[in-house]
Every structure is written in C-alpha cells, then in structure tokens.
Write an enzyme that holds these catalytic residues in place. Structure first.
Site: not given
Ligand code: IPM
Ligand code: MN
Length: 371
Positions: A142, A189, A221, A245, A249
């Site tokens: 990042y 990884k 993975d 990240d 999700d």
């Molecule tokens: C999160 C979001 C952020 C990230 C974005 C909005 C930059 O997806 O907080 O997970 O990728 O870290």
């Molecule tokens: Mn995110």
C-alpha cells in the site's frame, strides 16, 4: 471520564451511520456520567469537494489532539472508474493512517445465531465462529514506491517491511490470543515472497515470549479457502496490509452481513474506529443503511478507553435489536427498520428506557413501509 472525540463522517452512508454511533455515545455518556466532546472534521470525497484535499491539515491536527477518532466511510463512484483521477478520496484515509501511525487494524468476526440464515455458508459451518483479524495497516505494498512509465505501458508497486513494523503488530496479536483461545495464525505467501519470509522469521523469534499461544502458519491462497471451508478453526489471524484487506472482506460476509462488522485501527498514541463496510453510495440519504457496524465500533472505542461495562452494554443493546428483529434492510428486505430508528432503539435500551417489554406499536409507527 472526559474524552475528546474527532468525528469524520466521510462519504456516502458515512454521515447517517455515524450519527447513530454518536447518539449511542451520548446515551452512554448520560447513563454513566461521562462527557464526550465531538469535533467534526472533513475527509474523503466531501473534503475534496469542499477544499480540494482529501485530508485537510486541520483534520490531521484535530485527530492528533483527540483521544479517539470515529469514522464513517470513504469513497464516491465518480472516482471509482476513473484511473486517471489524480486526487482520490481513499488517499485521505491512507494518509491519515500513515500520519497517525495507526499500524494495527483489528477486525473481529463474530456471528449471531438469529442471522445464520443470511450467511452464504451453511449454519453448521458458522455456528460459533469467533475470530479476529490483525491486519498491518501502515506498510507493505500500500505504501511502497509507485511507478509507471510515461507511455503507461508499465507500472510497479513496491512491497517492503521492516522487522520493527512486523514486531509491533505481532506483539498485539499474540497478546490478543493470550486473552482468547490462545491460537495465532500467521497468513503469508512465504513460499514466494521475501517480505513474507521476513514476517515468518520475526514472528517465530517473538513466539517464545508467548509460550501459551499456539502459533500456526498458512499460505494466503490456502487461508482464503480455509476461511470458507472451516472458519471455526481460527482464533487470531495476523497478516500484512494487502492480504489483510482481502481476507477481512472475505471473512466479513460469512457472518451474514457486511453491515455488522466494526473495526479499530490502533497506533501507539491514537486510535480510529470505523465500520468495515464502505460508503454504499446507492443507499446514501435513504435511512436504510445498517448502523450496527458503526455502533459496534463505538463499543470497541469504549473498550479502548477501558470502559468495559459501557462497551458491554452497547453490545447487549445491539444483540437485543437483532433478537427483536429491529433490523435494517440488508438483513430483512421486507420488514426492515430505518437506520435512525435502530439508532434510537439502541440509545433507549442503553438509557434503561426499554426494560424487556417493548411497546412494539410505537416502534411499528417508525418502521419502514415496503418500497
Ligand atoms: C479498508 C478499505 C481501504 C483499504 C480503502 C478504502 C483504501 O478497503 O479499510 O479495508 O484498502 O485499506
Ligand atoms: Mn478493504
């Protein structure tokens, strides 16, 4: 207790869910005789619209001077499909994380029995799922150097980590595991990436300080598969910025709704609390977004202030709304309640104005009609 809280409502549904979180904080303050002062600041697409900058300096100053930050959401569709945009809302959040050195992003994944039917997984796989992800937040790909050539036929993103960056979050993850079921899984990884090999080395070096914690390793993975195949196996997950990240999700949807999950981003002297859902532009201003991720983020903030009883009461109030089916549209698309109604109910519960017996009729009046 007196606390100064910076409030960044942000974009999309951010303002409406944050408003509920503030209502809940006010109810806690009144009930337990605390005083919370709020300073509202700009960040994201709204900040670009008003100032041209996704993170105005004044926002950083206010955040640095605050005891905690409450944040809503970031992002606007007008930037999402424009790869040439020079300024993006997300840059605001990334810069804030870096400026405040919020290096540990903590995302608990818990499930609620009454919502099991919403999960894409069968109930038998999600019953009792309870784990927490520690995602490194201020390093890795990042924040590495970003390059592209003039013709835009080539691009590169650098991924690097230092030993210290790994150590500081690893200690927090081990300490969390000690207070939980004493298992830590490092996800990386290491069969391919040099940075992942560094993570393994550093984490293994630290492990003897936490002899009661069982340390395991998984390639990312495989981990992506295991999270849907057998999520119960996890207790504390530790991983880098990008893997964290993606995996957080993935993990969040197995609970049934992304709208329910809170997060904390912790540094040595600052901390930010936000729901993990995004700005959900389509729902903006409709009063239909799920406020529980924001409200549960308040519970994490109260824990951070060491106000354990207060945090527990907020969590009890949230569970009560779920059990009583006072839920938002993502959970019940037909008989749903408005964002603001749910925020009020939680606040009333905290204030002790709801004592088991609820006057459903009054609440029904504030319920949505089928759209
Ligand atoms: C999160 C979001 C952020 C990230 C974005 C909005 C930059 O997806 O907080 O997970 O990728 O870290
Ligand atoms: Mn995110």
């Amino acid at each position: 207790m007196k606390k100064n809280i910076a409030v960044i409502t942000g974009d999309g549904i951010g303002p409406e869910v944050t408003q509920q979180a503030v209502k809940v904080l006010d109810a806690v303050a009144e009930h337990f005789k605390h005083s919370f002062n709020y300073t509202y600041c700009l960040m994201g697409a709204v900040a670009i619209d008003e100032t041209g900058d996704p993170l105005p300096d004044i926002t950083v100053e206010v955040c640095l001077a605050s005891d905690a930050i409450l944040f809503g959401a970031i992002g606007h569709p007008k930037y999402d499909n424009d790869p040439t945009a020079k300024v993006r809302p997300e840059q605001g959040l990334l810069k804030l994380r870096k400026s405040l050195q919020l290096f540990a992003n903590i995302r608990p994944v818990t499930t609620y029995p009454s919502l099991h039917h919403l999960s894409p997984l069968k109930s038998k796989y999600i019953e009792g799922v309870d784990f927490v992800i520690f995602r490194e937040l201020t390093g890795g790909i990042y924040f590495g150097e970003k390059k592209t050539n003039e013709e835009q036929t080539w691009a590169s993103d650098d991924c690097s980590y230092t030993k210290e960056e790994v150590e500081r979050i690893a200690h927090l993850a081990f300490q969390s595991a000690q207070k939980r079921r004493k298992k830590l899984t490092l996800i990386d990884k290491a069969n391919v990436l040099e940075t992942s090999r560094l993570w393994r080395k550093v984490v293994k070096e630290i492990a003897p300080q936490y002899k009661d914690v069982k340390l395991e390793f998984l390639f990312v993975d495989n981990a992506a598969m295991q999270i849907v195949l057998n999520p119960k196996q996890f207790d504390v997950i530790l991983t880098d910025n990008l893997f964290g990240d993606i995996l957080s999700d993935e993990a969040s949807v197995i609970t049934g709704s992304l709208g329910l999950l809170p997060s904390a981003s912790i540094g040595n002297s600052n901390a930010l609390f936000e729901p993990i859902h995004g700005s959900y532009s389509k729902a903006t201003g409709k009063d239909i977004a799920n406020p529980l991720g924001a409200v549960l983020s308040v519970a994490m903030m109260l824990d951070y202030f060491n106000l354990k009883e207060e945090a527990q009461l907020v969590r009890d109030a949230v569970e009560w709304t779920i059990k009583s089916l006072f839920v938002s549209k993502d959970i019940d698309p037909v008989n749903f309640y408005f964002t603001s109604t749910i925020g009020e109910l939680i606040s009333e519960y905290i204030s002790g104005r709801i004592s088991g017996r609820v006057n459903k009729e009054n609440i029904e009046l504030r319920k949505s009609t089928i759209i």
